[in-house]
Write a protein that holds these residues in place. Structure first.
Motif, mmCIF file in Angstrom:
data_model
loop_
_atom_site.group_PDB
_atom_site.id
_atom_site.type_symbol
_atom_site.label_atom_id
_atom_site.label_comp_id
_atom_site.label_asym_id
_atom_site.label_seq_id
_atom_site.Cartn_x
_atom_site.Cartn_y
_atom_site.Cartn_z
ATOM 1 N N ASP A 96 0.813 -1.124 -0.021
ATOM 2 C CA ASP A 96 -0.081 0.074 -0.087
ATOM 3 C C ASP A 96 0.840 1.226 0.020
ATOM 4 O O ASP A 96 0.628 2.147 -0.678
ATOM 5 N N ASP A 97 2.078 1.333 0.860
ATOM 6 C CA ASP A 97 2.615 2.423 0.953
ATOM 7 C C ASP A 97 4.119 2.484 0.481
ATOM 8 O O ASP A 97 4.788 3.595 0.241
ATOM 9 N N HIS A 98 4.535 1.251 -0.293
ATOM 10 C CA HIS A 98 5.977 1.196 -0.643
ATOM 11 C C HIS A 98 6.025 0.686 -1.924
ATOM 12 O O HIS A 98 7.169 0.445 -2.411
ATOM 13 N N GLY A 99 5.098 0.869 -2.866
ATOM 14 C CA GLY A 99 4.879 0.196 -4.023
ATOM 15 C C GLY A 99 5.500 -1.120 -4.045
ATOM 16 O O GLY A 99 5.938 -1.733 -5.201
ATOM 17 N N GLY A 100 5.077 -1.945 -3.035
ATOM 18 C CA GLY A 100 5.431 -3.270 -3.013
ATOM 19 C C GLY A 100 6.955 -3.810 -2.680
ATOM 20 O O GLY A 100 7.254 -4.865 -2.964
ATOM 21 N N GLU A 101 7.671 -2.760 -2.554
ATOM 22 C CA GLU A 101 9.137 -2.882 -2.363
ATOM 23 C C GLU A 101 9.551 -2.757 -0.767
ATOM 24 O O GLU A 101 9.069 -1.874 -0.135
ATOM 25 N N VAL A 102 10.435 -3.521 -0.097
ATOM 26 C CA VAL A 102 10.831 -3.518 1.282
ATOM 27 C C VAL A 102 11.482 -2.178 1.413
ATOM 28 O O VAL A 102 12.290 -1.886 0.683
ATOM 29 N N PRO A 103 10.953 -1.162 2.339
ATOM 30 C CA PRO A 103 11.604 0.162 2.316
ATOM 31 C C PRO A 103 12.830 -0.060 2.740
ATOM 32 O O PRO A 103 13.198 -1.024 3.349
ATOM 33 N N ARG A 104 13.906 1.057 2.477
ATOM 34 C CA ARG A 104 15.387 0.918 2.809
ATOM 35 C C ARG A 104 15.610 1.615 4.017
ATOM 36 O O ARG A 104 16.814 1.352 4.503
ATOM 37 N N THR A 105 14.948 2.578 4.514
ATOM 38 C CA THR A 105 15.306 3.390 5.707
ATOM 39 C C THR A 105 14.880 2.773 6.884
ATOM 40 O O THR A 105 14.030 2.156 7.115
ATOM 41 N N TYR A 106 15.745 3.102 7.876
ATOM 42 C CA TYR A 106 15.546 2.568 9.224
ATOM 43 C C TYR A 106 14.112 3.154 9.535
ATOM 44 O O TYR A 106 13.207 2.300 10.142
#
Length: 288
Positions: A96-106
């Motif tokens: 929903d919030d990250h385009g399907g990619e595991v986010p990179r920032t802490y």
DNA sequence: CAGGCGTGGGC
DNA sequence: TGCCCAAGCCT
């Protein structure tokens, strides 16, 4: 204390376990799934479940389209099934919030359900090669012994531990990430909670605890978790029942699994409140 | 912040 | 045999 880096990194190079989520080809999702499963569950039990999980759901989006109950069922007997629910919710948030990619920032990782300081640091470090202090129980034990001279770390993470972790962290991000996993591995394989193998420890000659003669933990004894007759046992019994059946399970089966009606009803209610089970008709329950 | 939250293996 | 522990998180 100076220079623990070279011996620990050298030891890791020779002794690191070949785990699926450490492969150079492992996705961030694979790393993330492993971190959820490894929260309080030993590596040996995680391995087969992680493998099947990634085969079935190679990306967050693959899991996100499933009902939460599928995640709970696939979680099997790893324990703490709320983690399965949170991993499922995290997959949906990633879609929903990250385009399907595991986010990179802490910060983005920390905002996902089921991810606290340790897991956010671990994913940022291991999956993305960033520089973060990664403080898990293994690292804290190594620090407590090698630097602090005590058998065990404090009950909860202290400012001093964070500062020490920051001081010892190499500057270069890639090196910092390797250092983080190397110290963790040292704690898992050599500097173990019980029966540490100091004779094969790469920093034995710099360890304050060993130098002091390995003094036993003093201070208040650690609280063991009760089990027999607890709500946790009751909840576990109910969850096992639902996992092992395809459809809804009638109340009579649940009654047979836990005779104490008061406790049973309390646990059913708490499982429903947690979202781990859902009422299915007037007198049955199912996975969500 | 202390306590709740599963499960099974090793000693 | 029990007891302790295993890459924590959330309230």
């Amino acid at each position: 204390m100076s220079d623990l880096h070279a011996p620990v990194l050298g030891w890791y190079d020779d002794n690191a376990r070949d785990l699926a989520w450490r492969s150079p080809s492992a996705s961030a999702w694979s790393v993330m799934v492993s971190e959820f499963m490894l929260q309080q569950t030993p590596v040996a039990r995680v391995l087969p479940v992680h493998e099947r999980w990634l085969e079935r759901w190679p990306t967050p989006a693959d899991l996100a389209v499933e009902p939460a109950g599928e995640a709970v069922r696939a979680w099997g007997r790893l324990g703490y099934p709320r983690r399965a629910l949170r991993l499922h919710a995290a997959a949906r948030a990633i879609v929903d919030d990250h385009g399907g990619e595991v986010p990179r920032t802490y910060a983005e990782l920390l905002a996902l359900p089921g991810i606290g300081d340790y897991t956010a640091s671990a994913i940022a470090s291991f999956a993305f090669g960033q520089r973060h202090v990664v403080l898990d129980t293994n690292v804290r034990r190594v620090f407590a012994r090698a630097v602090g001279g005590t058998e065990l770390p404090p009950p909860s993470v202290t400012r001093a531990e964070r500062e020490l972790g920051a001081e010892l962290l190499p500057d270069a991000p890639a090196l910092a990430a390797t250092w983080a996993v190397a110290v963790m591995e040292l704690g898992a394989l050599v500097c173990t909670a019980r029966d540490p193998r100091c004779d094969s420890c790469p920093i034995a000659d710099r360890c304050a605890w060993l130098a002091a003669g390995r003094p036993a933990h003093d201070g208040p004894p650690r609280r063991g978790q009760a089990w027999d007759g607890t709500d946790r046992q009751c909840r576990g019994r109910i969850m096992a029942l639902l996992r092992d059946h395809d459809g809804p399970v009638h109340s009579s089966r649940i009654d047979a699994a836990w005779p104490d009606a008061t406790q049973r009803e309390r646990c059913l209610a708490s499982l429903v409140a947690d979202g781990l089970i859902t009422p299915a008709g007037p007198s049955a329950y199912a996975l969500p």
